[in-house]
Design a protein around this motif. Structure first.
Motif, PDB file in Angstrom:
ATOM      1  N   ILE A 298       0.825  -1.165  -0.036  1.00 19.38           N
ATOM      2  CA  ILE A 298       0.004  -0.059  -0.038  1.00 19.38           C
ATOM      3  C   ILE A 298       0.871   1.219   0.050  1.00 19.38           C
ATOM      4  O   ILE A 298       1.788   1.379   1.001  1.00 19.38           O
ATOM      5  N   ILE A 299       0.802   1.999  -1.139  1.00 22.64           N
ATOM      6  CA  ILE A 299       1.614   3.155  -1.219  1.00 22.64           C
ATOM      7  C   ILE A 299       1.141   4.432  -0.671  1.00 22.64           C
ATOM      8  O   ILE A 299      -0.094   4.683  -0.818  1.00 22.64           O
ATOM      9  N   ASN A 300       1.869   4.912   0.597  1.00 25.25           N
ATOM     10  CA  ASN A 300       1.450   6.107   1.231  1.00 25.25           C
ATOM     11  C   ASN A 300       2.158   7.415   0.366  1.00 25.25           C
ATOM     12  O   ASN A 300       3.268   7.422   0.335  1.00 25.25           O
ATOM     13  N   PRO A 301       1.540   8.228  -0.138  1.00 28.76           N
ATOM     14  CA  PRO A 301       2.063   9.183  -1.083  1.00 28.76           C
ATOM     15  C   PRO A 301       3.013  10.328  -0.158  1.00 28.76           C
ATOM     16  O   PRO A 301       4.032  10.762  -0.664  1.00 28.76           O
ATOM     17  N   ASN A 302       2.751  10.287   1.287  1.00 26.59           N
ATOM     18  CA  ASN A 302       3.496  11.106   2.016  1.00 26.59           C
ATOM     19  C   ASN A 302       4.569  10.297   2.640  1.00 26.59           C
ATOM     20  O   ASN A 302       5.313  10.911   3.456  1.00 26.59           O
ATOM     21  N   ALA A 303       4.933   9.081   2.462  1.00 25.13           N
ATOM     22  CA  ALA A 303       5.831   8.069   2.937  1.00 25.13           C
ATOM     23  C   ALA A 303       7.260   8.447   2.295  1.00 25.13           C
ATOM     24  O   ALA A 303       7.517   8.728   1.230  1.00 25.13           O
ATOM     25  N   THR A 304       8.296   8.254   3.243  1.00 23.92           N
ATOM     26  CA  THR A 304       9.436   8.550   2.806  1.00 23.92           C
ATOM     27  C   THR A 304      10.501   7.159   3.696  1.00 23.92           C
ATOM     28  O   THR A 304       9.974   6.522   4.259  1.00 23.92           O
ATOM     29  N   ASN A 305      11.640   7.320   3.207  1.00 27.49           N
ATOM     30  CA  ASN A 305      12.465   5.947   3.819  1.00 27.49           C
ATOM     31  C   ASN A 305      13.565   6.866   4.974  1.00 27.49           C
ATOM     32  O   ASN A 305      14.618   6.068   5.068  1.00 27.49           O
ATOM     33  N   ILE A 306      13.317   7.956   5.276  1.00 30.89           N
ATOM     34  CA  ILE A 306      14.014   8.707   6.075  1.00 30.89           C
ATOM     35  C   ILE A 306      14.423   7.906   7.329  1.00 30.89           C
ATOM     36  O   ILE A 306      15.511   8.219   8.087  1.00 30.89           O
ATOM     37  N   LEU A 307      13.538   7.153   7.962  1.00 33.84           N
ATOM     38  CA  LEU A 307      13.595   6.415   9.275  1.00 33.84           C
ATOM     39  C   LEU A 307      14.064   4.938   9.186  1.00 33.84           C
ATOM     40  O   LEU A 307      14.054   4.138  10.054  1.00 33.84           O
ATOM     41  N   LEU A 308      14.505   4.601   7.849  1.00 31.60           N
ATOM     42  CA  LEU A 308      14.870   3.024   7.480  1.00 31.60           C
ATOM     43  C   LEU A 308      15.936   2.516   8.359  1.00 31.60           C
ATOM     44  O   LEU A 308      16.856   3.267   8.518  1.00 31.60           O
ATOM     45  N   GLY A 309      15.615   1.472   8.963  1.00 31.48           N
ATOM     46  CA  GLY A 309      16.614   0.866   9.921  1.00 31.48           C
ATOM     47  C   GLY A 309      16.731   1.159  11.201  1.00 31.48           C
ATOM     48  O   GLY A 309      17.493   0.885  11.873  1.00 31.48           O
ATOM     49  N   LYS A 310      15.853   2.222  11.402  1.00 34.16           N
ATOM     50  CA  LYS A 310      15.813   2.832  12.869  1.00 34.16           C
ATOM     51  C   LYS A 310      14.624   2.323  13.498  1.00 34.16           C
ATOM     52  O   LYS A 310      13.573   2.152  13.024  1.00 34.16           O
ATOM     53  N   THR A 311      15.019   1.873  14.989  1.00 33.97           N
ATOM     54  CA  THR A 311      13.622   1.401  15.818  1.00 33.97           C
ATOM     55  C   THR A 311      13.491   2.011  16.862  1.00 33.97           C
ATOM     56  O   THR A 311      14.455   2.771  17.595  1.00 33.97           O
ATOM     57  N   PHE A 312      12.197   2.504  17.073  1.00 35.57           N
ATOM     58  CA  PHE A 312      11.829   3.580  18.164  1.00 35.57           C
ATOM     59  C   PHE A 312      10.894   2.962  19.211  1.00 35.57           C
ATOM     60  O   PHE A 312      10.282   1.735  18.940  1.00 35.57           O
ATOM     61  N   VAL A 313      10.911   3.465  20.449  1.00 35.08           N
ATOM     62  CA  VAL A 313       9.846   2.924  21.374  1.00 35.08           C
ATOM     63  C   VAL A 313       9.202   4.148  21.626  1.00 35.08           C
ATOM     64  O   VAL A 313       9.872   5.094  22.323  1.00 35.08           O
ATOM     65  N   VAL A 314       7.914   4.009  21.846  1.00 35.25           N
ATOM     66  CA  VAL A 314       7.128   5.313  22.182  1.00 35.25           C
ATOM     67  C   VAL A 314       6.640   5.104  23.574  1.00 35.25           C
ATOM     68  O   VAL A 314       6.042   4.032  23.846  1.00 35.25           O
TER      69      VAL A 314
ATOM     70  N   THR B 113      17.307  -0.811  20.281  1.00 37.83           N
ATOM     71  CA  THR B 113      16.385   0.350  20.102  1.00 37.83           C
ATOM     72  C   THR B 113      17.252   1.582  19.737  1.00 37.83           C
ATOM     73  O   THR B 113      18.449   1.958  20.367  1.00 37.83           O
ATOM     74  N   ASP B 114      16.784   2.609  18.756  1.00 33.25           N
ATOM     75  CA  ASP B 114      17.636   3.682  18.353  1.00 33.25           C
ATOM     76  C   ASP B 114      17.214   4.918  18.995  1.00 33.25           C
ATOM     77  O   ASP B 114      17.991   5.720  19.477  1.00 33.25           O
ATOM     78  N   PHE B 115      15.704   5.048  19.276  1.00 25.89           N
ATOM     79  CA  PHE B 115      15.326   6.404  19.838  1.00 25.89           C
ATOM     80  C   PHE B 115      14.218   5.662  21.044  1.00 25.89           C
ATOM     81  O   PHE B 115      13.497   4.867  20.530  1.00 25.89           O
ATOM     82  N   VAL B 116      14.162   6.498  21.848  1.00 28.46           N
ATOM     83  CA  VAL B 116      12.904   6.466  22.554  1.00 28.46           C
ATOM     84  C   VAL B 116      12.359   7.935  22.573  1.00 28.46           C
ATOM     85  O   VAL B 116      12.522   8.989  22.709  1.00 28.46           O
ATOM     86  N   LEU B 117      10.957   7.458  21.897  1.00 26.95           N
ATOM     87  CA  LEU B 117      10.144   8.850  21.741  1.00 26.95           C
ATOM     88  C   LEU B 117       9.183   9.216  23.051  1.00 26.95           C
ATOM     89  O   LEU B 117       8.227   8.214  23.142  1.00 26.95           O
ATOM     90  N   ALA B 118       9.536  10.171  23.776  1.00 26.13           N
ATOM     91  CA  ALA B 118       9.040  10.282  25.072  1.00 26.13           C
ATOM     92  C   ALA B 118       8.066  11.384  25.327  1.00 26.13           C
ATOM     93  O   ALA B 118       8.433  12.456  24.918  1.00 26.13           O
ATOM     94  N   GLY B 119       6.950  11.159  25.870  1.00 20.56           N
ATOM     95  CA  GLY B 119       6.134  12.468  26.006  1.00 20.56           C
ATOM     96  C   GLY B 119       6.113  12.412  27.637  1.00 20.56           C
ATOM     97  O   GLY B 119       6.967  11.980  28.389  1.00 20.56           O
ATOM     98  N   ALA B 120       5.113  13.044  28.066  1.00 21.23           N
ATOM     99  CA  ALA B 120       4.751  13.441  29.686  1.00 21.23           C
ATOM    100  C   ALA B 120       4.733  12.199  30.487  1.00 21.23           C
ATOM    101  O   ALA B 120       4.123  11.065  29.716  1.00 21.23           O
ATOM    102  N   ASN B 121       5.231  11.971  31.540  1.00 24.95           N
ATOM    103  CA  ASN B 121       4.996  10.845  32.600  1.00 24.95           C
ATOM    104  C   ASN B 121       5.527   9.692  31.953  1.00 24.95           C
ATOM    105  O   ASN B 121       4.886   8.526  31.819  1.00 24.95           O
ATOM    106  N   MET B 122       6.390   9.651  31.213  1.00 27.32           N
ATOM    107  CA  MET B 122       7.217   8.195  30.847  1.00 27.32           C
ATOM    108  C   MET B 122       7.204   7.370  31.691  1.00 27.32           C
ATOM    109  O   MET B 122       7.780   7.814  32.997  1.00 27.32           O
ATOM    110  N   GLY B 123       7.300   6.089  31.537  1.00 22.67           N
ATOM    111  CA  GLY B 123       7.375   5.077  32.566  1.00 22.67           C
ATOM    112  C   GLY B 123       8.905   5.113  33.229  1.00 22.67           C
ATOM    113  O   GLY B 123       9.673   4.989  32.348  1.00 22.67           O
TER     114      GLY B 123
END
Length: 668
Positions: free
Chosen positions: A583-599, A630-640
């Motif tokens: 499924i092609i997302n017209p706004n998609a990029t490969n800028i985060l290819l190979g990167k793993t995030f934990v939210v 894990t490459d990045f932790v995307l953290a909001g308020a009250n992170m565990g």
């Protein structure tokens, strides 16, 4: 007062009286007065059809006919619960929760687990919009017309509620109503219903909603799900739902520690027998929604909730005989045929004996008096033999050596618990079972074709494997028993439509041993098409995320079989999907290819789901827990705190919502 205002006033009055009677159990007018007001409203609505409202109290009597219930995908998946049977298992669950959340103060909401039919009801602007059965958790059947006849379910909410949300509940049949229905059947010489749960579930699929309206169904609500909810915990959500007009069981309790959870369980293990409904346990939920989000889900269940099942009821009865069933994989299952006995609200005639080891362990013999219980309140099983009542001339059970269907000698692998019939392509139950699996809802979902029809097609020499389905014609089907023109047309049309089913479900439908829904998705995502998968080596397969040696070996063996390859080639020629459609997302990029995030945490501008989708849309991967990968932790308020501590320890960059926005807006 003009007619429109009179109609609206009567609707509001009757809705309130319905709520008083069916939810609060404190009626303020007599049934006679209620009926007079309802009749007055009905007459006004008939005279002024321009003021029709599908959620008027007059519509609760039903009358609409639904020939085919439309399948609807849930906006939010309906997960099942993990079960526990002891305090030790609950303490183990609490340890797993604390391992993820860290050293935080935990509260739990304790609720009784009612035994009924699960339902998801959508409300928009305070009005009941749609009601969908649980189905397989991903999609269910639209039963809105039938649900509207249940008077405990509000058609119009009161108070300050979100624009749209789903409420989850259990449709149940109280004991008193169930007994009354059965008494009426007995009086006219009909067979009574077996148990309240199945009767409640069956009621939701009656075609005539007027018949549903006659049944004394009730609905108990236990969860609200949606965006921008005006509460932050499960217990607060229950209180709010009650104020909006929902029937929420008053037995629910907020526990401040596990000791209070145990007190709740001990109390209701005794008192449940005085309840007007069937209940088989307690559901324990981590109370805080923020904590629930941190914990997330496994493939099947929320990590933040668990069911404690009360000890099963036991009865004793006589074992009359043992029969043997052959499954689609060739596995043999011994079945105990019992003297019929009442157990946990149902008449039990059969019970699973599992395998030869179980029979030997319990030394079960024909003619024995055996103790039977329902495992998890679902499948009856024999747990012991009353040796004091054993006949002196009883003989030890000898497990069969040959298949009861095709007489092929059975085999049993060294590490296998079951015996198997190796006649994979010649044993009728295996052939029929594989085709039945292929057409099932989670697989090819072929409308117009059920399990009995598959057996009919096989027994009339029209199909020998699932590829044959694509060559069956209406002319071949019409002469068969119970097959009318419309049935034949629907069957052929359903087979044709199945060619649009995506590759991951086709792969599951093939019935490769150990390849369930989740594994099929993993393999389809990794290999993209059947050709690449069929050529994969053992080591290649094992390196795929979550694929072990047992699964890998089974996949290799499946594709090494020439008959399987021939069937796949035929399916391919018929146009079945053996390739992943990207499924092609017209706004998609490969800028985060190979990167793993934990939210983790609570975010201001986006929801967690939005952020996870953005990561995947831009080529990244979302991890469920922090590790060295894990490459990045995307953290909001009250992170565990546990996640924060681990991220710091592993020196993983912690980024904010704004940091992430800048990251994906960068150009290469």
């Amino acid at each position: 007062m003009d007619n429109q205002n009179t109609i609206q006033t009567l609707r509001e009055e009757l809705n309130q009286h319905n709520h008083n009677y069916y939810v609060l159990d404190t009626p303020t007018i007599s049934d006679f007065e209620f009926d007079l007001k309802l009749k007055q409203l009905q007459e006004l609505e008939n005279k002024h059809p321009e003021y029709f409202d599908e959620n008027s109290p007059t519509q609760r009597v039903g009358g609409s006919i639904t020939k085919n219930f439309q399948t609807v995908k849930h906006d939010h998946r309906m997960y099942s619960l993990d079960n526990s049977y002891s305090k030790e298992e609950l303490l183990d669950w609490e340890k797993r929760v604390q391992k993820v959340l860290g050293d935080v103060s935990l509260e739990y909401t304790c609720e009784l687990k009612y035994d009924g039919a699960s339902i998801s009801i959508t409300y928009e602007n305070g009005k009941l919009k749609r009601a969908v059965t649980r189905g397989d958790g991903v999609q269910g059947d639209d039963v809105t017309n039938n649900i509207k006849t249940i008077k405990a379910i509000p058609l119009q909410l009161k108070g300050d509620f979100p624009e749209t949300f789903d409420v989850r509940g259990e449709i149940i049949l109280p004991f008193a109503g169930f007994e009354k229905m059965n008494q009426e059947l007995i009086e006219i010489g009909e067979t009574p219903y077996s148990n309240p749960r199945n009767t409640a579930s069956g009621s939701l699929k009656l075609q005539d909603s007027a018949e549903v309206a006659k049944r004394p169904l009730d609905c108990l609500l236990y969860f609200i799900i949606g965006n921008k909810l005006p509460f932050k915990s499960q217990f607060e959500g229950l209180e709010t739902a009650r104020n909006w007009g929902f029937k929420v069981p008053k037995e629910s309790k907020l526990a401040h520690n596990m000791e209070e959870v145990f007190q709740f369980i001990e109390y209701w293990d005794v008192q449940r027998h005085d309840l007007p409904y069937e209940t088989d346990g307690v559901v324990i939920k981590v109370n805080s929604f923020q904590h629930q989000e941190e914990l997330g889900f496994t493939a099947k269940s929320p990590r933040w909730a668990i069911a404690y099942k009360f000890k099963s009821e036991q009865v004793s009865t006589k074992l009359n005989s043992i029969s043997y069933q052959v499954g689609r994989t060739g596995a043999i299952t011994p079945v105990a045929n019992l003297e019929p006995v009442q157990l946990a609200g149902t008449i039990v005639k059969r019970a699973s004996l599992h395998n030869a080891d179980q029979i030997e362990k319990l030394d079960i013999r024909i003619g024995d008096t055996v103790f039977v219980e329902k495992g998890g309140e679902i499948i009856p099983k024999i747990i012991a033999v009353d040796l004091n009542k054993r006949s002196e001339n009883s003989e030890q059970t000898k497990y069969i050596t040959h298949c009861p269907e095709c007489q092929t000698e059975l085999i049993r692998g060294e590490s296998e618990a079951n015996h198997y019939c190796p006649n994979f392509y010649g044993c009728p139950p295996q052939i029929i079972g594989r085709i039945q699996h292929f057409i099932s809802r989670k697989a090819m979902d072929i409308e117009g074709l059920g399990g009995e029809t598959v057996a009919l097609l096989y027994n009339n020499n029209l199909v020998y494997n699932y590829a044959d389905l694509y060559e069956v014609t209406e002319e071949q089907i019409l002469p068969l028993e119970r097959m009318a023109q419309k049935s034949a047309e629907n069957l052929v049309k359903g087979v044709e439509n199945s060619k649009n089913i995506p590759f991951e479900r086709v792969l599951y439908a093939l019935g490769i041993r150990f390849v369930g829904e989740t594994v099929a998705k993993k393999l389809a995502k990794h290999y993209k098409n059947i050709d690449t998968l069929s050529k994969a080596s053992l080591i290649d397969l094992i390196l795929v995320d979550e694929i072990g040696e047992r699964i890998a070996q089974s996949v290799i063996e499946f594709f090494e079989n020439q008959e399987n390859r021939r069937i796949i080639d035929r399916l391919n020629s018929f146009g079945v999907q053996f390739e992943t459609v990207e499924i092609i997302n017209p706004n998609a990029t490969n800028i985060l290819l190979g990167k793993t995030f934990v939210v983790s945490g609570v975010f201001e501008e986006f929801s967690r789901d939005d952020l996870k989708k953005a990561i995947e849309d831009n080529g990244g991967k979302v991890g469920s827990s922090i590790s060295a990968k894990t490459d990045f932790v995307l953290a909001g308020a009250n992170m565990g705190p546990a996640k924060l501590e681990k991220a710091v320890k592993l020196t993983i960059p912690i980024i904010s919502e704004n940091d992430f926005k800048k990251m994906i807006n960068e150009t290469e």
